[in-house]
Write a protein that holds these residues in place. Sequence first.
Motif, PDB file in Angstrom:
ATOM      1  N   GLU A   1       7.448   1.769  -5.924  1.00 24.06           N
ATOM      2  CA  GLU A   1       7.434   0.701  -6.965  1.00 24.06           C
ATOM      3  C   GLU A   1       7.709  -0.514  -6.526  1.00 24.06           C
ATOM      4  N   ARG A   2       8.660  -0.674  -5.384  1.00 25.90           N
ATOM      5  CA  ARG A   2       9.034  -1.737  -4.879  1.00 25.90           C
ATOM      6  C   ARG A   2       7.902  -2.587  -4.285  1.00 25.90           C
ATOM      7  N   ALA A   3       7.208  -1.933  -3.502  1.00 27.72           N
ATOM      8  CA  ALA A   3       5.867  -2.391  -2.801  1.00 27.72           C
ATOM      9  C   ALA A   3       4.864  -3.036  -3.962  1.00 27.72           C
ATOM     10  N   LEU A   4       4.732  -2.282  -5.202  1.00 31.65           N
ATOM     11  CA  LEU A   4       3.831  -2.751  -6.261  1.00 31.65           C
ATOM     12  C   LEU A   4       4.451  -4.097  -6.824  1.00 31.65           C
ATOM     13  N   GLU A   5       5.770  -4.039  -6.954  1.00 27.36           N
ATOM     14  CA  GLU A   5       6.473  -5.609  -7.359  1.00 27.36           C
ATOM     15  C   GLU A   5       6.076  -6.744  -6.549  1.00 27.36           C
ATOM     16  N   LYS A   6       6.557  -6.378  -5.342  1.00 29.41           N
ATOM     17  CA  LYS A   6       6.569  -7.339  -4.293  1.00 29.41           C
ATOM     18  C   LYS A   6       5.120  -8.041  -4.154  1.00 29.41           C
TER      19      LYS A   6
ATOM     20  N   ALA B   1      -6.870  -9.867  -2.551  1.00 34.30           N
ATOM     21  CA  ALA B   1      -7.011  -8.374  -3.247  1.00 34.30           C
ATOM     22  C   ALA B   1      -5.997  -7.383  -2.526  1.00 34.30           C
ATOM     23  N   LEU B   2      -5.771  -6.559  -3.727  1.00 34.22           N
ATOM     24  CA  LEU B   2      -4.909  -5.528  -3.486  1.00 34.22           C
ATOM     25  C   LEU B   2      -5.928  -4.107  -3.635  1.00 34.22           C
ATOM     26  N   ILE B   3      -5.453  -3.159  -2.929  1.00 32.29           N
ATOM     27  CA  ILE B   3      -5.804  -1.606  -2.707  1.00 32.29           C
ATOM     28  C   ILE B   3      -4.832  -0.804  -2.981  1.00 32.29           C
ATOM     29  N   LEU B   4      -4.361  -0.565  -4.165  1.00 28.62           N
ATOM     30  CA  LEU B   4      -3.376   0.234  -4.894  1.00 28.62           C
ATOM     31  C   LEU B   4      -3.692   1.819  -4.442  1.00 28.62           C
ATOM     32  N   ASP B   5      -3.037   2.293  -3.265  1.00 29.26           N
ATOM     33  CA  ASP B   5      -3.397   3.424  -2.575  1.00 29.26           C
ATOM     34  C   ASP B   5      -2.989   4.764  -3.393  1.00 29.26           C
ATOM     35  N   LEU B   6      -3.780   5.699  -3.497  1.00 28.03           N
ATOM     36  CA  LEU B   6      -3.697   7.063  -3.902  1.00 28.03           C
ATOM     37  C   LEU B   6      -4.005   8.074  -2.956  1.00 28.03           C
ATOM     38  N   GLU B   7      -4.475   7.711  -1.617  1.00 29.07           N
ATOM     39  CA  GLU B   7      -5.157   8.708  -0.274  1.00 29.07           C
ATOM     40  C   GLU B   7      -4.142   8.483   0.375  1.00 29.07           C
ATOM     41  N   ASP B   8      -4.337   8.003   1.637  1.00 28.64           N
ATOM     42  CA  ASP B   8      -3.458   8.230   2.818  1.00 28.64           C
ATOM     43  C   ASP B   8      -1.966   7.759   2.930  1.00 28.64           C
ATOM     44  N   ALA B   9      -1.690   6.986   1.946  1.00 27.85           N
ATOM     45  CA  ALA B   9      -0.313   6.407   1.827  1.00 27.85           C
ATOM     46  C   ALA B   9       0.783   7.240   0.845  1.00 27.85           C
ATOM     47  N   VAL B  10      -0.046   8.370   0.257  1.00 26.53           N
ATOM     48  CA  VAL B  10       0.844   8.995  -0.639  1.00 26.53           C
ATOM     49  C   VAL B  10       0.654  10.529  -0.335  1.00 26.53           C
ATOM     50  N   GLY B  11       1.790  11.297  -0.236  1.00 26.37           N
ATOM     51  CA  GLY B  11       1.937  12.627   0.149  1.00 26.37           C
ATOM     52  C   GLY B  11       1.526  13.558  -1.088  1.00 26.37           C
ATOM     53  N   PRO B  12       1.230  14.615  -1.005  1.00 23.38           N
ATOM     54  CA  PRO B  12       0.691  15.652  -1.838  1.00 23.38           C
ATOM     55  C   PRO B  12       1.722  15.756  -3.095  1.00 23.38           C
TER      56      PRO B  12
ATOM     57  N   GLY C   1      -2.003  -6.870 -15.945  1.00 25.01           N
ATOM     58  CA  GLY C   1      -2.260  -8.142 -15.939  1.00 25.01           C
ATOM     59  C   GLY C   1      -1.318  -9.063 -15.452  1.00 25.01           C
ATOM     60  N   GLU C   2      -0.242  -8.250 -14.665  1.00 33.84           N
ATOM     61  CA  GLU C   2       0.592  -9.257 -13.882  1.00 33.84           C
ATOM     62  C   GLU C   2       0.591  -9.632 -12.383  1.00 33.84           C
ATOM     63  N   TYR C   3      -0.927  -9.586 -12.254  1.00 30.35           N
ATOM     64  CA  TYR C   3      -1.065  -9.832 -10.509  1.00 30.35           C
ATOM     65  C   TYR C   3      -1.967 -11.211 -10.461  1.00 30.35           C
ATOM     66  N   GLY C   4      -1.727 -11.826 -11.649  1.00 29.55           N
ATOM     67  CA  GLY C   4      -2.455 -13.363 -11.279  1.00 29.55           C
ATOM     68  C   GLY C   4      -3.943 -13.318 -11.051  1.00 29.55           C
ATOM     69  N   SER C   5      -4.231 -14.050  -9.942  1.00 27.51           N
ATOM     70  CA  SER C   5      -5.602 -14.177  -9.551  1.00 27.51           C
ATOM     71  C   SER C   5      -6.069 -13.288  -8.361  1.00 27.51           C
ATOM     72  N   ARG C   6      -4.934 -12.441  -8.176  1.00 27.26           N
ATOM     73  CA  ARG C   6      -5.492 -11.260  -7.289  1.00 27.26           C
ATOM     74  C   ARG C   6      -6.506 -10.250  -7.765  1.00 27.26           C
ATOM     75  N   GLU C   7      -7.323  -9.724  -6.803  1.00 27.97           N
ATOM     76  CA  GLU C   7      -8.358  -8.582  -7.325  1.00 27.97           C
ATOM     77  C   GLU C   7      -7.611  -7.538  -7.137  1.00 27.97           C
ATOM     78  N   VAL C   8      -7.320  -6.666  -8.054  1.00 28.29           N
ATOM     79  CA  VAL C   8      -6.665  -5.479  -8.071  1.00 28.29           C
ATOM     80  C   VAL C   8      -7.894  -4.061  -8.236  1.00 28.29           C
ATOM     81  N   THR C   9      -7.530  -3.278  -7.055  1.00 26.47           N
ATOM     82  CA  THR C   9      -8.381  -2.176  -6.978  1.00 26.47           C
ATOM     83  C   THR C   9      -7.699  -0.779  -6.690  1.00 26.47           C
ATOM     84  N   ILE C  10      -7.975   0.150  -6.905  1.00 26.48           N
ATOM     85  CA  ILE C  10      -7.483   1.479  -6.942  1.00 26.48           C
ATOM     86  C   ILE C  10      -8.320   2.265  -5.918  1.00 26.48           C
TER      87      ILE C  10
ATOM     88  N   PRO D   1      -9.582  -1.351 -13.422  1.00 28.64           N
ATOM     89  CA  PRO D   1      -9.252  -2.444 -12.379  1.00 28.64           C
ATOM     90  C   PRO D   1     -10.529  -3.153 -11.901  1.00 28.64           C
ATOM     91  N   ALA D   2     -10.210  -4.185 -10.927  1.00 28.01           N
ATOM     92  CA  ALA D   2     -11.530  -4.867 -10.558  1.00 28.01           C
ATOM     93  C   ALA D   2     -12.470  -3.969  -9.810  1.00 28.01           C
TER      94      ALA D   2
END
Length: 289
Positions: free
Chosen positions: A21-26, A34-45, A62-71, A93-94
């Motif tokens: 959560e801290r990383a998402l806020e930062k 752009a951001l890639i919000l990761d559900l794969e390698d960076a997240v344990g089972p 809608g809190e990431y401004g002009s940044r392109e947000v992907t998952i 997401p974008a």
Amino acid sequence: MGERTAYVPRRSVLYMPSSNERALEKAKTLPVDALILDLEDAVGPDHKEAARESACAAASSGEYGSREVTIRVNGIGTQWHEADLAAAAQAGPAGIVVPKVNSADEVRSLVTAMRDAGAPEHTRLWAMIETPSAIFNVREIASAAPELAVLVLGTNDLVKELRADHVPGRGPLVTSLQLSLLAAREAGIAILDGVYNDVKDAEGFEAECVQGRDFGFDGKTLIHPGQVETCNAVFSPSEEAVADARAIVEAWEAGAGKGVVTLNGRMIENLHVEVAQRVLATHEAVTSR
């Protein structure tokens, strides 16, 4: 073929673990394109479902401004893939980033699944190219569907699959990088270079950014916020490049369609003008952010 859509700045594209959560806020404060919000390698089972909820909430906030947000969802065939894809599609997401896309048929199946799950029109597919099969099929992958917007090189996995080594200059990967670039440019879509693993090696990272830019990549995927500033600088037109591009366009317009003009002893043709116009369009898009 030309570009399918107008240029979108994707100089710096940062992977962020969706379970943090801290990383998402930062990420809301970082100067990334752009951001890639990761559900794969960076997240344990054990954290996959919670990360999915966090990523979808962030992408739809809608809190990431002009940044392109992907998952980035888990890969085809994993136990989490279908639920990830459906949830991401509904979050709108974008882009939805899918690892290890190996064929045009997989692209078409992914697009169908996204639409069936209710993905809005602006949510595009980003396909990761990271296996030998993907490299051999990359031309067909790149042109498989209009909903595919970006190819993302997974260079770590490619190195592993090739049984190669990470070396300065990336000699073992040059063929894969260039084939992927050819495919993306023919299809008129964007393409992103892979990550640089040593976050403490600033000189090596900058050199690899320069290599990627010189090859023709639109930007680079990143694993640490400390890499963003250098990446943005390298993949942005320099002041000198912008000034030269303006001079070329002005000289061409002053020539009133003669077909060939000269600028400081250089012969300028239409192809040089097209390159200059692209530099100016990139500069305008970058500075407007």
